[in-house]
Motif scaffolding. Structure first.
Motif, PDB file in Angstrom:
ATOM      1  N   CYS A 175      44.750  45.760 -14.594  1.00 30.20           N
ATOM      2  CA  CYS A 175      45.248  46.186 -13.284  1.00 30.20           C
ATOM      3  C   CYS A 175      44.399  45.495 -12.209  1.00 30.20           C
ATOM      4  O   CYS A 175      43.184  45.682 -12.166  1.00 30.20           O
ATOM      5  CB  CYS A 175      45.171  47.698 -13.134  1.00 30.20           C
ATOM      6  N   ARG A 176      45.042  44.732 -11.340  1.00 30.03           N
ATOM      7  CA  ARG A 176      44.297  43.869 -10.418  1.00 30.03           C
ATOM      8  C   ARG A 176      44.215  44.402  -8.991  1.00 30.03           C
ATOM      9  O   ARG A 176      43.609  43.753  -8.140  1.00 30.03           O
ATOM     10  CB  ARG A 176      44.937  42.482 -10.399  1.00 30.03           C
ATOM     11  N   ASN A 177      44.783  45.514  -8.679  1.00 25.80           N
ATOM     12  CA  ASN A 177      44.792  45.985  -7.290  1.00 25.80           C
ATOM     13  C   ASN A 177      44.105  47.334  -7.124  1.00 25.80           C
ATOM     14  O   ASN A 177      44.480  48.128  -6.270  1.00 25.80           O
ATOM     15  CB  ASN A 177      46.243  46.078  -6.778  1.00 25.80           C
ATOM     16  N   LEU A 178      43.107  47.579  -7.930  1.00 24.58           N
ATOM     17  CA  LEU A 178      42.406  48.861  -7.856  1.00 24.58           C
ATOM     18  C   LEU A 178      41.356  48.832  -6.748  1.00 24.58           C
ATOM     19  O   LEU A 178      40.692  47.819  -6.515  1.00 24.58           O
ATOM     20  CB  LEU A 178      41.734  49.164  -9.192  1.00 24.58           C
ATOM     21  N   LYS A 179      41.211  49.976  -6.089  1.00 23.95           N
ATOM     22  CA  LYS A 179      40.161  50.138  -5.067  1.00 23.95           C
ATOM     23  C   LYS A 179      38.929  50.704  -5.780  1.00 23.95           C
ATOM     24  O   LYS A 179      38.863  51.893  -6.077  1.00 23.95           O
ATOM     25  CB  LYS A 179      40.637  51.078  -3.965  1.00 23.95           C
ATOM     26  N   TRP A 180      37.971  49.832  -6.066  1.00 22.72           N
ATOM     27  CA  TRP A 180      36.870  50.224  -6.948  1.00 22.72           C
ATOM     28  C   TRP A 180      35.894  51.188  -6.296  1.00 22.72           C
ATOM     29  O   TRP A 180      35.254  51.984  -6.995  1.00 22.72           O
ATOM     30  CB  TRP A 180      36.156  48.974  -7.465  1.00 22.72           C
ATOM     31  N   ALA A 181      35.776  51.153  -5.005  1.00 23.65           N
ATOM     32  CA  ALA A 181      34.899  52.126  -4.338  1.00 23.65           C
ATOM     33  C   ALA A 181      35.437  53.539  -4.558  1.00 23.65           C
ATOM     34  O   ALA A 181      34.690  54.471  -4.878  1.00 23.65           O
ATOM     35  CB  ALA A 181      34.800  51.813  -2.849  1.00 23.65           C
ATOM     36  N   THR A 182      36.757  53.682  -4.422  1.00 24.38           N
ATOM     37  CA  THR A 182      37.394  54.990  -4.655  1.00 24.38           C
ATOM     38  C   THR A 182      37.326  55.372  -6.119  1.00 24.38           C
ATOM     39  O   THR A 182      36.971  56.498  -6.475  1.00 24.38           O
ATOM     40  CB  THR A 182      38.861  54.944  -4.199  1.00 24.38           C
ATOM     41  N   ALA A 183      37.677  54.420  -6.989  1.00 32.14           N
ATOM     42  CA  ALA A 183      37.724  54.707  -8.421  1.00 32.14           C
ATOM     43  C   ALA A 183      36.365  55.122  -8.954  1.00 32.14           C
ATOM     44  O   ALA A 183      36.232  56.125  -9.676  1.00 32.14           O
ATOM     45  CB  ALA A 183      38.231  53.486  -9.188  1.00 32.14           C
ATOM     46  N   SER A 184      35.321  54.362  -8.620  1.00 33.54           N
ATOM     47  CA  SER A 184      34.000  54.644  -9.172  1.00 33.54           C
ATOM     48  C   SER A 184      33.403  55.929  -8.635  1.00 33.54           C
ATOM     49  O   SER A 184      32.502  56.503  -9.242  1.00 33.54           O
ATOM     50  CB  SER A 184      33.053  53.475  -8.892  1.00 33.54           C
ATOM     51  N   THR A 185      33.910  56.393  -7.504  1.00 34.98           N
ATOM     52  CA  THR A 185      33.459  57.679  -6.972  1.00 34.98           C
ATOM     53  C   THR A 185      34.234  58.840  -7.589  1.00 34.98           C
ATOM     54  O   THR A 185      33.653  59.813  -8.072  1.00 34.98           O
ATOM     55  CB  THR A 185      33.612  57.705  -5.439  1.00 34.98           C
ATOM     56  N   CYS A 186      35.570  58.705  -7.609  1.00 35.14           N
ATOM     57  CA  CYS A 186      36.418  59.799  -8.090  1.00 35.14           C
ATOM     58  C   CYS A 186      36.300  60.017  -9.600  1.00 35.14           C
ATOM     59  O   CYS A 186      36.260  61.147 -10.074  1.00 35.14           O
ATOM     60  CB  CYS A 186      37.869  59.526  -7.725  1.00 35.14           C
TER      61      CYS A 186
END
Length: 538
Positions: A175-186
Motif C-alpha cells: 500500500c503506497r498511500n499510507l500516512k505513516w505519522a498517523t499509522a505509527s501513532t494509532c
C-alpha cells in the motif's frame, strides 16, 4: 456391475468426502455447481479461480461454508461479493488475491462485515479504497477478526484500522498511500497486535522506531523491500538494536535468528524451521505467528521476484533461495505453491529471450531444490504439480540444472505430468521437456521413457486454441526431431501427423513456428518420412 456402481456413487456422495473442495484446476460454472449441490451440504472450505467461479459458489447451496480462498478474480464485482457474504453467514476466512480487486469498493466490504460476524481472517488484494466506514463496520460487527491483510490497495484508512481491537496480525504490504505519522501513532494502541507487515511500502525508519517503542504487544515488524528502512539500516546497522526483544525483519535479516530472539523458549533446527509441528507449544503465539509469517513471506518474496528490482543478487544467493526452499516444505498448501512460483520467477532475467540467471538457478540446485520440486510435482494436488513443473522447466534452461533434473528422475516425472488431463499441468510439463530436449544427452532419455508418444498425444488432446500447451509440445518434438535416432521415433509415434495437423489448423504464430521447425528437422532425416502411418498427410 450396476449394483457396484450404485454403491460407489453412494460412497462418493458421503458428506465426509465433501468438506473441502479445490476447483482451481477445473472448469467451474453455474452448471457444474448445480450438479455438485446435492453433495455440498457439509462443505466447509472451497478454493477456486476466476470471478465466474466465485459467482457460481452460490449454486452449491453450502450454507455452512467456513472458508473461501480465491484467485484470478480481477473481474469480481460488489454485487457478487455482497451476495456471497449474505449467503454464507458462518464464514470465518475470506481470502481473495493476489490479482487486484479493481471493481470491489468499500460498500462490498461493509456488506461482508454486516453479514459475517464470525469472520476471523480477511485478506484482500488491490482494492481501490478501504474507507473508514468499511473498517469501522469490521471493527463493530466482527469481534473475532484477528488476521487482516489489505495488500497493494490504493488507500486504506489508517486511523480506522486502530479500531479493530481484536486484530493480532495486520498486513498493509504494497500500500503506497499510507500516512505513516498517523499509522505509527494509532496502531500502537492496538491491544492485541503481535505482528505487522509493512513490506513493499515507503514506511520511514522513524515510524518503525515509534511502533517498536510504543506498541506494547507487538513482537514482529516485517519491512521487506522497504527502501528507506534498508538504506537507514545500511548506514546505521544498530538503528533498531534497542528493540526490547522485538524484531524488525528486513531483506538483510537472518530470519531464523530473528525468530529465536522473539521466542527463545522454542528450540527448532533451521532446516525444520517452517515445519509447524515443531511449533506446538502451550503458548499458541509462536505457532500462530509462524503460520502468518510463512504466508506473508511467500506473498512478499513472490512480488519481489516478479518486479525483479536491481541489486537483489546478494539477497537471493545468500538468503532468498534458502528461504524459498524452506517455504516449499510448509504445511500450508498455498505457501508451498507460491514458493514454487517464486522459484520459477526469480531465476528468469528476460521473459522475451527466456534467459535465466546461472548463479540463481545453480543456487537452487546446490541447496537441494531440484529434489524438493520433483517431490512436489509428484504430489496429488494439480495446482502444486503445475507450479513445480513450471519451476523445473525454467531452471532447466541452465544446462547444469538440466543434468541434475535428469539425474534425479525428472524426465519420467515430467512425462507423467504431460499425460495429465489438466491443461496447466500438461503445459508446464511440456515446457520442461522442451527445455530438457535442448541437451543432446537428454533426447534419448526422453524417447526411451515414452516422452515422444506423450508429446504427440498432447497435441491431439487439446484443441487449436490452447496455444501454450501446443507450442511447448511442438517445440519439444522439434528438438527431438533434430536427432537422428529420435527423429525416427517421432515419425513412428505419429509426430509427422501431429505437426502437419498443427501447421494446417492452428493460426497462432508460436505454434506454427515450432510445427514448421519440427517438420523441417524431420525432412532433414529424409527416410523418416517413409513411415506409412504418415504418408496420407503428404
Amino acid at each position: 456391475m450396476a449394483s457396484a456402481c450404485r454403491a460407489w456413487r453412494a460412497l462418493g456422495s458421503s458428506p465426509c468426502l465433501w468438506r473441502t473442495l479445490d476447483l482451481r484446476a477445473h472448469r467451474y460454472d453455474r452448471e457444474v455447481a448445480s450438479s455438485l449441490a446435492s453433495r455440498c451440504g457439509s462443505l466447509r472450505r472451497i478454493r477456486l479461480r476466476g470471478h465466474e467461479a466465485a459467482e457460481a459458489v452460490l449454486g452449491l447451496r453450502a450454507r455452512g461454508l467456513r472458508e473461501v480462498v480465491a484467485d484470478g478474480c480481477r473481474g469480481l464485482t460488489d454485487a457478487t461479493l455482497a451476495v456471497l457474504a449474505a449467503r454464507h453467514e458462518d464464514l470465518q476466512s475470506l481470502q481473495i488475491g493476489p490479482d487486484p480487486l479493481e471493481r470491489i469498493s468499500s460498500d462490498a466490504l461493509r456488506h461482508v462485515a454486516l453479514c459475517c460476524s464470525q469472520l476471523c481472517r480477511l485478506r484482500l488484494s488491490g482494492l481501490r479504497e478501504v474507507d473508514a466506514e468499511a473498517v469501522g463496520a469490521l471493527a463493530r460487527c466482527c469481534p473475532l477478526l484477528e488476521d487482516v491483510a489489505f495488500l497493494d490497495c490504493g488507500t486504506v484508512d489508517e486511523a480506522a484500522l486502530a479500531g479493530i481491537h481484536s486484530v493480532r496480525f495486520l498486513s498493509v504490504a504494497g500500500c503506497r498511500n499510507l500516512k505513516w505519522a498517523t499509522a505509527s501513532t494509532c496502531w500502537t494502541q492496538l491491544p492485541s497486535l503481535i505482528a505487522l507487515d509493512v513490506s513493499r511500502t515507503d514506511v520511514p525508519p522513524s515510524a518503525v522506531s515509534r511502533l517498536i517503542s510504543h506498541a506494547k504487544t507487538l513482537k514482529l515488524i516485517c519491512t521487506l523491500n522497504c527502501i528507506s528502512v534498508e538504506e537507514e539500516q545500511l548506514h546505521n546497522p544498530a538503528v533498531f538494536s534497542n528493540s526490547k526483544g522485538k524484531v524488525v525483519l528486513t531483506i538483510n535479516s537472518d530470519i531464523f535468528k530473528s525468530f529465536e530472539t522473539m521466542f527463545p523458549v522454542v528450540d527448532v533446527k533451521e532446516h525444520e524451521f517452517f515445519n509447524q509441528c515443531n511449533w506446538s507449544h502451550k503458548d499458541k503465539i509462536p505457532g500462530d505467528t509462524m503460520t502468518w509469517l510463512e504466508w506473508i513471506l511467500s506473498q512478499s518474496l513472490l512480488r519481489i521476484a516478479e518486479s525483479n528490482p536491481q541489486g537483489m543478487d546478494g539477497f537471493w544467493l545468500q538468503k532468498g533461495t534458502t528461504l524459498l526452499l524452506r517455504l516449499l516444505k510448509s504445511l500450508q498448501e498455498d505457501v508451498q505453491e507460491r514458493a514454487a512460483t517464486s522459484l520459477a520467477t526469480f531465476v528468469v532475467m528476460d521473459d522475451e529471450s527466456a534467459n535465466v540467471d546461472p548463479a540463481r538457478s545453480e543456487a537452487v540446485m546446490q541447496n537441494g531444490g531440484i529434489r524438493m520440486l520433483l517431490d512436489l510435482a509428484r504430489c496429488s494436488r494439480e495446482s502444486a504439480q503445475s507450479e513445480a513443473a513450471k519451476a523445473i522447466a525454467n531452471l532447466s534452461v541452465n544446462t547444469k540444472v538440466a543434468k541434475a533434473v535428469a539425474d534425479e528422475g525428472g524426465i519420467t516425472i515430467l512425462i507423467n505430468l504431460a499425460k495429465s488431463m489438466n491443461r496447466l499441468v500438461a503445459e508446464e510439463a511440456a515446457g520442461g521437456l522442451w527445455n530438457l530436449s535442448v541437451g543432446e544427452d537428454h533426447k534419448a532419455a526422453i524417447a526411451v521413457s515414452g516422452g515422444i508418444k506423450a508429446l504427440v498425444d498432447l497435441i491431439f488432446r487439446w484443441p487449436a486454441g490452447t496455444d501454450g500447451v501446443l507450442e511447448r509440445a511442438a517445440g519439444a518434438l522439434a528438438n527431438l526431431a533434430a536427432d537422428d535416432k529420435c527423429s525416427l521415433e517421432v515419425a513412428k509415434a505419429g509426430g509427422v501427423h501431429a505437426l502437419v495437423t498443427l501447421a494446417r489448423s492452428c493460426k497462432l504464430d508460436g505454434v506454427l513456428e515450432q510445427a514448421a521447425r519440427g517438420l523441417a528437422n524431420l525432412a532433414a532425416h529424409g527416410d523418416n518420412n517413409d513411415n506409412g502411418s504418415d504418408n496420407s498427410f503428404y
